[in-house]
Each structure stands twice: as structure tokens, then as C-alpha cells.
Design a protein around this motif. Structure first.
Motif, PDB file in Angstrom:
ATOM      1  N   GLN A   1       8.199  48.318 -40.245  1.00 25.79           N
ATOM      2  CA  GLN A   1       8.812  49.397 -40.572  1.00 25.79           C
ATOM      3  C   GLN A   1       8.728  50.669 -39.721  1.00 25.79           C
ATOM      4  O   GLN A   1       7.370  50.710 -39.238  1.00 25.79           O
ATOM      5  CB  GLN A   1       8.590  49.826 -42.077  1.00 25.79           C
TER       6      GLN A   1
ATOM      7  N   TYR B   1      -2.591  56.162 -51.059  1.00 21.34           N
ATOM      8  CA  TYR B   1      -2.829  56.210 -49.601  1.00 21.34           C
ATOM      9  C   TYR B   1      -3.651  57.762 -49.176  1.00 21.34           C
ATOM     10  O   TYR B   1      -3.370  58.691 -49.794  1.00 21.34           O
ATOM     11  CB  TYR B   1      -1.704  56.340 -48.564  1.00 21.34           C
TER      12      TYR B   1
ATOM     13  N   TYR C   1       8.703  54.983 -40.239  1.00 27.79           N
ATOM     14  CA  TYR C   1       8.765  56.171 -40.944  1.00 27.79           C
ATOM     15  C   TYR C   1       8.903  57.384 -40.094  1.00 27.79           C
ATOM     16  O   TYR C   1       8.212  57.674 -39.202  1.00 27.79           O
ATOM     17  CB  TYR C   1       7.613  56.112 -41.892  1.00 27.79           C
TER      18      TYR C   1
ATOM     19  N   LYS D   1      -0.020  43.504 -46.456  1.00 26.71           N
ATOM     20  CA  LYS D   1       0.074  45.007 -46.884  1.00 26.71           C
ATOM     21  C   LYS D   1       0.616  45.767 -45.672  1.00 26.71           C
ATOM     22  O   LYS D   1       0.689  45.545 -44.660  1.00 26.71           O
ATOM     23  CB  LYS D   1      -1.220  45.424 -47.264  1.00 26.71           C
ATOM     24  N   LEU D   2       1.098  47.177 -46.059  1.00 30.12           N
ATOM     25  CA  LEU D   2       1.751  48.034 -45.297  1.00 30.12           C
ATOM     26  C   LEU D   2       0.692  48.726 -44.526  1.00 30.12           C
ATOM     27  O   LEU D   2      -0.029  49.636 -45.430  1.00 30.12           O
ATOM     28  CB  LEU D   2       2.926  48.763 -45.882  1.00 30.12           C
TER      29      LEU D   2
ATOM     30  N   ARG E   1      12.729  42.692 -38.910  1.00 33.28           N
ATOM     31  CA  ARG E   1      12.033  41.495 -39.409  1.00 33.28           C
ATOM     32  C   ARG E   1      11.677  40.730 -38.320  1.00 33.28           C
ATOM     33  O   ARG E   1      12.182  40.994 -37.235  1.00 33.28           O
ATOM     34  CB  ARG E   1      12.718  40.286 -40.278  1.00 33.28           C
TER      35      ARG E   1
ATOM     36  N   PHE F   1      10.777  56.651 -45.013  1.00 34.07           N
ATOM     37  CA  PHE F   1      11.695  55.477 -44.439  1.00 34.07           C
ATOM     38  C   PHE F   1      12.677  55.609 -43.619  1.00 34.07           C
ATOM     39  O   PHE F   1      13.887  56.245 -44.152  1.00 34.07           O
ATOM     40  CB  PHE F   1      11.850  54.438 -45.489  1.00 34.07           C
TER      41      PHE F   1
ATOM     42  N   TYR G   1       3.956  45.192 -41.553  1.00 32.15           N
ATOM     43  CA  TYR G   1       3.478  44.505 -42.936  1.00 32.15           C
ATOM     44  C   TYR G   1       2.798  43.065 -42.597  1.00 32.15           C
ATOM     45  O   TYR G   1       3.777  42.163 -42.167  1.00 32.15           O
ATOM     46  CB  TYR G   1       4.713  44.517 -43.681  1.00 32.15           C
TER      47      TYR G   1
ATOM     48  N   PHE H   1      -0.214  51.733 -41.435  1.00 32.13           N
ATOM     49  CA  PHE H   1       0.239  52.779 -40.599  1.00 32.13           C
ATOM     50  C   PHE H   1      -0.598  53.010 -39.410  1.00 32.13           C
ATOM     51  O   PHE H   1      -1.842  53.134 -39.508  1.00 32.13           O
ATOM     52  CB  PHE H   1       0.441  54.065 -41.433  1.00 32.13           C
ATOM     53  N   GLY H   2       0.207  53.127 -38.362  1.00 30.42           N
ATOM     54  CA  GLY H   2      -0.458  54.081 -36.967  1.00 30.42           C
ATOM     55  C   GLY H   2      -0.548  55.167 -37.142  1.00 30.42           C
ATOM     56  O   GLY H   2      -0.067  55.797 -38.234  1.00 30.42           O
TER      57      GLY H   2
ATOM     58  N   PRO I   1       5.976  60.577 -45.779  1.00 34.99           N
ATOM     59  CA  PRO I   1       6.638  59.772 -44.923  1.00 34.99           C
ATOM     60  C   PRO I   1       7.801  59.644 -45.314  1.00 34.99           C
ATOM     61  O   PRO I   1       8.017  59.188 -46.621  1.00 34.99           O
ATOM     62  CB  PRO I   1       5.712  58.764 -44.599  1.00 34.99           C
TER      63      PRO I   1
ATOM     64  N   LEU J   1       5.897  57.307 -37.675  1.00 31.99           N
ATOM     65  CA  LEU J   1       4.776  56.498 -37.903  1.00 31.99           C
ATOM     66  C   LEU J   1       5.420  54.920 -37.791  1.00 31.99           C
ATOM     67  O   LEU J   1       6.451  54.542 -38.248  1.00 31.99           O
ATOM     68  CB  LEU J   1       4.396  56.609 -39.309  1.00 31.99           C
TER      69      LEU J   1
ATOM     70  N   PHE K   1       7.748  57.880 -50.774  1.00 28.06           N
ATOM     71  CA  PHE K   1       6.371  58.949 -50.838  1.00 28.06           C
ATOM     72  C   PHE K   1       6.462  60.041 -51.615  1.00 28.06           C
ATOM     73  O   PHE K   1       7.765  60.605 -51.633  1.00 28.06           O
ATOM     74  CB  PHE K   1       5.977  59.147 -49.433  1.00 28.06           C
TER      75      PHE K   1
ATOM     76  N   TYR L   1       7.461  41.787 -41.105  1.00 26.25           N
ATOM     77  CA  TYR L   1       8.384  42.867 -40.586  1.00 26.25           C
ATOM     78  C   TYR L   1       7.607  43.967 -40.382  1.00 26.25           C
ATOM     79  O   TYR L   1       6.174  44.205 -40.600  1.00 26.25           O
ATOM     80  CB  TYR L   1       9.309  43.095 -41.719  1.00 26.25           C
TER      81      TYR L   1
ATOM     82  N   GLN M   1       7.693  61.631 -40.397  1.00 33.48           N
ATOM     83  CA  GLN M   1       6.790  62.690 -41.324  1.00 33.48           C
ATOM     84  C   GLN M   1       7.002  63.773 -41.005  1.00 33.48           C
ATOM     85  O   GLN M   1       6.551  64.099 -39.927  1.00 33.48           O
ATOM     86  CB  GLN M   1       5.271  62.132 -41.592  1.00 33.48           C
TER      87      GLN M   1
ATOM     88  N   LEU N   1      13.742  49.073 -40.874  1.00 35.68           N
ATOM     89  CA  LEU N   1      12.877  48.037 -40.892  1.00 35.68           C
ATOM     90  C   LEU N   1      13.356  46.852 -39.922  1.00 35.68           C
ATOM     91  O   LEU N   1      14.726  46.692 -39.745  1.00 35.68           O
ATOM     92  CB  LEU N   1      13.067  47.493 -42.475  1.00 35.68           C
TER      93      LEU N   1
END
Lengths: 109, 117
Positions: free
Chosen positions: A34, B35, A36, A96-97, A51, A46, A93, A99-100, A44, A89, B108, A32, A38, A49
Motif C-alpha cells: 500500500q 502505531y 499512504y 501485518k502492515l 497485489r 490511504f 503487507y 511502513f517505510g 497517514p 509512505l 488513521f 500486497y 501523510q 493498493l
């Protein structure tokens, strides 16, 4: 090696227009993905999401698409408002998650 | 519900000094993450705990970074000795029961901003 690429340039748009953000990934097989939001000085938050077996997800003015063949997700903010100004962002997943770097969106009134 | 608490919010130290960051996750969240977010980059996972056990610390520079989560609740991340390149925001996150059948959604904290001079 694994890579997540989001729009390299910041996005400046007029209020009321649609913002479209791109997330491309390499060497991931995400179950999946996600998105976010920020804000400066904050962690960040959420948003959505989607899938691997879903093509599209919506939440209020937000829409996310997911194309596992293209290895790409698109994030749309429709009828944008100045309050939507933030960095967005992408996070696939794959055990593990990750991030860009994010895309910064500024909505002008 | 109360959010993820982190302290301190800001810390300035000289290189080769040590620093510690504290995190208190959302009550009942079994999984805790640290993180590192360098300016202009996305958050990078340093370590993930499930209760008080380590699930993933593959990107933790173990020669200088350490983390613990005693009693499966709050956690401490330590850097000793600090280097200039450790200047970053250290974000703590937690996740609870699997969201909507199977997914980990992270909440977070506000982060701890470290400046190493």
C-alpha cells in the motif's frame, strides 16, 4: 532482518513534472503493498493498493508498479501540483502492515 | 462517516510519569491498531486488536506500555513510566470489512504527540 527503504533524499520538483518514488524491501514476501500520504501533523491517508500478482495500478494522476522479483515498488505522481506536496509512505503487507520512513515531496509552482 | 478520534492531541510529561491516550475507531471497524511514529521514521506497529482480543503485540514494550480495548470499541494506550525515547506521535488506526477481497486498508486518526522531558 526486515527492511523497507524509500528514497533517502527529499524530492523537489517543478509543477507539471512527474515525481517518481522508490520503495525497496528486504526479507518480506508481501501479499500486497500500500501507499499512504501523510501531511504534517496528520495521520497517514490511504492512496493505493497493489497485489503481488499485479504489475501496475492507476488512480487519477497516481500510478504504482510492483516488481516482486526486484522486491521494489515505484510510485509516480504525474502532472504534479503544489497540493501534492506531502510525505509518501510505502507499506508492504506480510501478515501485518509495516511502513517505510517515507519520501517527502515538494512541488514548486 | 466520522473518522478515527484520538485524544489528547498533545501531551508533555516528565520522564518516569505516566500518560494515557484514547482512541475511538470508525463505527463498525473490528480491527484497531496503535502505531508509534518517531520523528523522521515510519509508523511502527505496537499492538493490533481484533474486536477486544489482541492479535499482535510483539513490538509493544510490555514492561512500560499497556493497551486495552474493552467492549471491542474504543481503546486506551498507557505508558508508565515514560522514558525520553518514548517521545513520538502515537497513531491509532482502524480497519473494517476486508477491502476489495482480502486487504486491510487502515484509516488513521490525527495522532497524539507525546513529549517526554
Amino acid at each position: 532482518s526486515q527492511k523497507i527503504e524509500q528514497n533517502s533524499e527529499a524530492l523537489n520538483i517543478q509543477e507539471g513534472k512527474t515525481a517518481t518514488l522508490t520503495c525497496n524491501y528486504t526479507n518480506y514476501s508481501p501479499a500486497y503493498l500500500q501507499w499512504y500520504r501523510q501531511d504534517p501533523g496528520r495521520g497517514p491517508v490511504f492512496l493505493l493498493l497493489i497485489r503481488e500478482n499485479e504489475k501496475e495500478k492507476r488512480k487519477e494522476r497516481l500510478k504504482v508498479t510492483f516488481d516482486t522479483t526486484l522486491k521494489q515498488s515505484l510510485f509516480h505522481i504525474t502532472a504534479s501540483q503544489p497540493a501534492d506536496s506531502a510525505t509518501y509512505l510505502c507499506a508492504p503487507y506480510d501478515y501485518k502492515l509495516s511502513f517505510g520512513a517515507g519520501t517527502t515531496v515538494t512541488v514548486r509552482a | 462517516e466520522a473518522g478515527v478520534a484520538q485524544s489528547p492531541r498533545y501531551k508533555i510529561i516528565e520522564k518516569r510519569q505516566s500518560v494515557a491516550f484514547w482512541c475511538n475507531p470508525i463505527s463498525g471497524h473490528a480491527t484497531l491498531y496503535w502505531y508509534q511514529q518517531i520523528l523522521g521514521q515510519g509508523p511502527k506497529l505496537l499492538i493490533q486488536f481484533q474486536n477486544n482480543g489482541v492479535v499482535d503485540d510483539s513490538q509493544l514494550p510490555k514492561d512500560r506500555f499497556s493497551a486495552e480495548r474493552l467492549k471491542g470499541v474504543d481503546s486506551t494506550l498507557k505508558i508508565q513510566p515514560a522514558k525520553l525515547e518514548d517521545s513520538a506521535v502515537y497513531l491509532c488506526a482502524s480497519s473494517g470489512p476486508r477491502w476489495n477481497s482480502g486487504a486491510n486498508v487502515l484509516t488513521f486518526g490525527a495522532g497524539s504527540r507525546l513529549t517526554v522531558l
